[in-house]
Design a protein around this motif. Structure first.
Motif, PDB file in Angstrom:
ATOM      1  N   ASP A 191      49.714 -13.703  83.108  1.00 53.83           N
ATOM      2  CA  ASP A 191      51.135 -13.507  82.803  1.00 53.83           C
ATOM      3  C   ASP A 191      51.444 -14.194  81.469  1.00 53.83           C
ATOM      4  OD1 ASP A 191      53.777 -12.740  83.218  1.00 53.83           O
ATOM      5  OD2 ASP A 191      54.216 -14.370  84.609  1.00 53.83           O
ATOM      6  N   PHE A 192      50.430 -14.187  80.588  1.00 54.83           N
ATOM      7  CA  PHE A 192      50.518 -14.932  79.330  1.00 54.83           C
ATOM      8  C   PHE A 192      51.482 -14.306  78.325  1.00 54.83           C
ATOM      9  CE2 PHE A 192      48.783 -15.979  75.059  1.00 54.83           C
ATOM     10  CZ  PHE A 192      48.983 -17.335  75.104  1.00 54.83           C
ATOM     11  N   TRP A 193      51.428 -12.960  78.181  1.00 57.24           N
ATOM     12  CA  TRP A 193      52.294 -12.343  77.184  1.00 57.24           C
ATOM     13  C   TRP A 193      52.789 -11.001  77.668  1.00 57.24           C
ATOM     14  CZ3 TRP A 193      54.549 -14.836  73.557  1.00 57.24           C
ATOM     15  CH2 TRP A 193      55.287 -14.134  72.624  1.00 57.24           C
ATOM     16  N   PRO A 194      54.073 -10.696  77.560  1.00 58.83           N
ATOM     17  CA  PRO A 194      55.105 -11.656  77.201  1.00 58.83           C
ATOM     18  C   PRO A 194      55.114 -12.820  78.197  1.00 58.83           C
ATOM     19  CG  PRO A 194      56.052  -9.440  77.482  1.00 58.83           C
ATOM     20  CD  PRO A 194      54.616  -9.372  77.856  1.00 58.83           C
ATOM     21  N   HIS A 195      55.154 -13.997  77.649  1.00 55.83           N
ATOM     22  CA  HIS A 195      54.913 -15.205  78.430  1.00 55.83           C
ATOM     23  C   HIS A 195      55.835 -15.318  79.649  1.00 55.83           C
ATOM     24  CE1 HIS A 195      53.135 -19.116  79.092  1.00 55.83           C
ATOM     25  NE2 HIS A 195      54.334 -19.496  79.494  1.00 55.83           N
ATOM     26  N   GLY A 196      55.193 -15.352  80.828  1.00 55.70           N
ATOM     27  CA  GLY A 196      55.925 -15.584  82.066  1.00 55.70           C
ATOM     28  C   GLY A 196      56.796 -14.437  82.535  1.00 55.70           C
ATOM     29  N   ARG A 197      56.553 -13.236  82.026  1.00 51.78           N
ATOM     30  CA  ARG A 197      57.397 -12.093  82.390  1.00 51.78           C
ATOM     31  C   ARG A 197      57.394 -11.855  83.902  1.00 51.78           C
ATOM     32  NH1 ARG A 197      56.169  -6.209  82.479  1.00 51.78           N
ATOM     33  NH2 ARG A 197      54.059  -6.924  82.113  1.00 51.78           N
ATOM     34  N   ALA A 198      56.222 -11.893  84.535  1.00 52.29           N
ATOM     35  CA  ALA A 198      56.145 -11.658  85.988  1.00 52.29           C
ATOM     36  C   ALA A 198      56.777 -12.818  86.755  1.00 52.29           C
ATOM     37  CB  ALA A 198      54.692 -11.466  86.415  1.00 52.29           C
ATOM     38  N   ALA A 199      56.442 -14.045  86.363  1.00 48.13           N
ATOM     39  CA  ALA A 199      57.017 -15.212  87.042  1.00 48.13           C
ATOM     40  C   ALA A 199      58.543 -15.203  86.923  1.00 48.13           C
ATOM     41  CB  ALA A 199      56.437 -16.504  86.469  1.00 48.13           C
ATOM     42  N   ARG A 200      59.039 -14.847  85.747  1.00 49.95           N
ATOM     43  CA  ARG A 200      60.493 -14.776  85.552  1.00 49.95           C
ATOM     44  C   ARG A 200      61.091 -13.667  86.432  1.00 49.95           C
ATOM     45  NH1 ARG A 200      62.846 -17.282  81.807  1.00 49.95           N
ATOM     46  NH2 ARG A 200      61.119 -17.244  80.317  1.00 49.95           N
ATOM     47  N   ALA A 201      60.423 -12.504  86.510  1.00 49.84           N
ATOM     48  CA  ALA A 201      60.933 -11.388  87.314  1.00 49.84           C
ATOM     49  C   ALA A 201      60.997 -11.759  88.794  1.00 49.84           C
ATOM     50  CB  ALA A 201      60.054 -10.154  87.110  1.00 49.84           C
ATOM     51  N   PHE A 202      60.039 -12.571  89.264  1.00 47.84           N
ATOM     52  CA  PHE A 202      60.048 -13.029  90.647  1.00 47.84           C
ATOM     53  C   PHE A 202      60.946 -14.255  90.830  1.00 47.84           C
ATOM     54  CE2 PHE A 202      56.488 -10.227  91.195  1.00 47.84           C
ATOM     55  CZ  PHE A 202      56.438  -9.951  92.547  1.00 47.84           C
ATOM     56  N   GLY A 203      61.452 -14.816  89.735  1.00 45.33           N
ATOM     57  CA  GLY A 203      62.356 -15.963  89.811  1.00 45.33           C
ATOM     58  C   GLY A 203      61.661 -17.288  90.010  1.00 45.33           C
ATOM     59  N   VAL A 204      60.385 -17.393  89.571  1.00 46.30           N
ATOM     60  CA  VAL A 204      59.642 -18.621  89.805  1.00 46.30           C
ATOM     61  C   VAL A 204      59.089 -19.251  88.522  1.00 46.30           C
ATOM     62  CG1 VAL A 204      59.080 -18.005  92.181  1.00 46.30           C
ATOM     63  CG2 VAL A 204      57.478 -17.387  90.350  1.00 46.30           C
ATOM     64  N   LEU A 205      59.564 -18.837  87.359  1.00 45.14           N
ATOM     65  CA  LEU A 205      59.095 -19.459  86.117  1.00 45.14           C
ATOM     66  C   LEU A 205      59.817 -20.787  85.907  1.00 45.14           C
ATOM     67  CD1 LEU A 205      57.268 -19.200  83.608  1.00 45.14           C
ATOM     68  CD2 LEU A 205      59.252 -18.257  82.422  1.00 45.14           C
ATOM     69  N   ASP A 206      59.049 -21.834  85.703  1.00 48.55           N
ATOM     70  CA  ASP A 206      59.595 -23.148  85.351  1.00 48.55           C
ATOM     71  C   ASP A 206      59.648 -23.200  83.829  1.00 48.55           C
ATOM     72  OD1 ASP A 206      60.231 -25.793  84.879  1.00 48.55           O
ATOM     73  OD2 ASP A 206      58.461 -26.606  85.869  1.00 48.55           O
ATOM     74  N   ASP A 207      60.834 -23.036  83.273  1.00 42.14           N
ATOM     75  CA  ASP A 207      60.977 -22.991  81.813  1.00 42.14           C
ATOM     76  C   ASP A 207      60.535 -24.282  81.135  1.00 42.14           C
ATOM     77  OD1 ASP A 207      61.969 -20.328  81.327  1.00 42.14           O
ATOM     78  OD2 ASP A 207      63.838 -20.950  82.284  1.00 42.14           O
ATOM     79  N   ALA A 208      60.691 -25.399  81.814  1.00 46.81           N
ATOM     80  CA  ALA A 208      60.324 -26.687  81.209  1.00 46.81           C
ATOM     81  C   ALA A 208      58.818 -26.782  80.977  1.00 46.81           C
ATOM     82  CB  ALA A 208      60.797 -27.843  82.082  1.00 46.81           C
ATOM     83  N   SER A 209      58.008 -26.298  81.925  1.00 45.33           N
ATOM     84  CA  SER A 209      56.548 -26.395  81.782  1.00 45.33           C
ATOM     85  C   SER A 209      55.935 -25.110  81.242  1.00 45.33           C
ATOM     86  CB  SER A 209      55.909 -26.716  83.138  1.00 45.33           C
ATOM     87  OG  SER A 209      56.035 -25.615  84.021  1.00 45.33           O
ATOM     88  N   GLY A 210      56.679 -24.002  81.310  1.00 48.00           N
ATOM     89  CA  GLY A 210      56.132 -22.717  80.882  1.00 48.00           C
ATOM     90  C   GLY A 210      55.165 -22.126  81.888  1.00 48.00           C
ATOM     91  N   ALA A 211      55.174 -22.646  83.107  1.00 47.80           N
ATOM     92  CA  ALA A 211      54.256 -22.197  84.152  1.00 47.80           C
ATOM     93  C   ALA A 211      55.050 -21.738  85.368  1.00 47.80           C
ATOM     94  CB  ALA A 211      53.328 -23.338  84.560  1.00 47.80           C
ATOM     95  N   PRO A 212      54.436 -20.890  86.193  1.00 47.65           N
ATOM     96  CA  PRO A 212      55.132 -20.507  87.417  1.00 47.65           C
ATOM     97  C   PRO A 212      55.165 -21.666  88.405  1.00 47.65           C
ATOM     98  CG  PRO A 212      52.955 -19.499  87.347  1.00 47.65           C
ATOM     99  CD  PRO A 212      53.155 -20.205  86.041  1.00 47.65           C
TER     100      PRO A 212
END
Length: 148
Positions: free
Chosen positions: A88-109
């Protein structure tokens, strides 16, 4: 976060060889989508090894991180994994963001898992705090409850 009874996002993510793999949508079997914060980390490595050691019956399993394809390929080879590792590297975190689980502070799900039924609807989900591994036994129970 995508909740139980919600239709999951439908996305394509590259596996360790760059081949697109569909997450979500209508399928012939349920799909377990396991978000892992970081490749090569202790807890994520343990969770991945547990998934390989105790394969699930009745559902297709994919593991998703925001790490690049080449890092996931090296990690998969190191761990001897049999489940698809998806980037889920590019666009960075697109899947994690779509599922609502992207941690914006760390950039990781966040450490979250979603069981999708044949129609791509979330049948079950779990989220664990940072550093706390999820249980493959819980995955088995959820898949068994879904597939009867």
């Amino acid at each position: 976060m995508v909740a139980v009874a919600d239709r999951a996002p439908v996305l394509e993510l590259p596996d360790t060889h760059g081949t697109p793999v569909r997450v979500g949508g209508v399928r012939t079997r349920p799909q377990l989508v396991v978000f892992l914060p970081f490749a090569f980390s202790r807890v994520c490595g343990g969770e991945l090894r547990d998934l390989v050691a105790e394969p699930l019956v009745g559902a297709d399993v994919v593991a998703v991180t925001c790490d690049p394809v080449f890092a996931l390929r090296a990690w998969g080879e190191q761990e001897g994994v049999s489940v698809p590792l998806l980037s889920d590297f590019w666009p960075h975190g697109r899947a994690a963001r779509a599922f609502g689980v992207l941690d914006d502070a760390s950039g990781a799900p966040q450490r979250a898992t979603f069981l999708l039924d044949d129609d791509g609807v979330v049948a079950w989900s779990v989220r664990s705090p940072a550093g706390v591994a999820r249980s493959v036994a819980d995955y088995r129970t959820a898949v068994a409850a879904l597939t009867g």
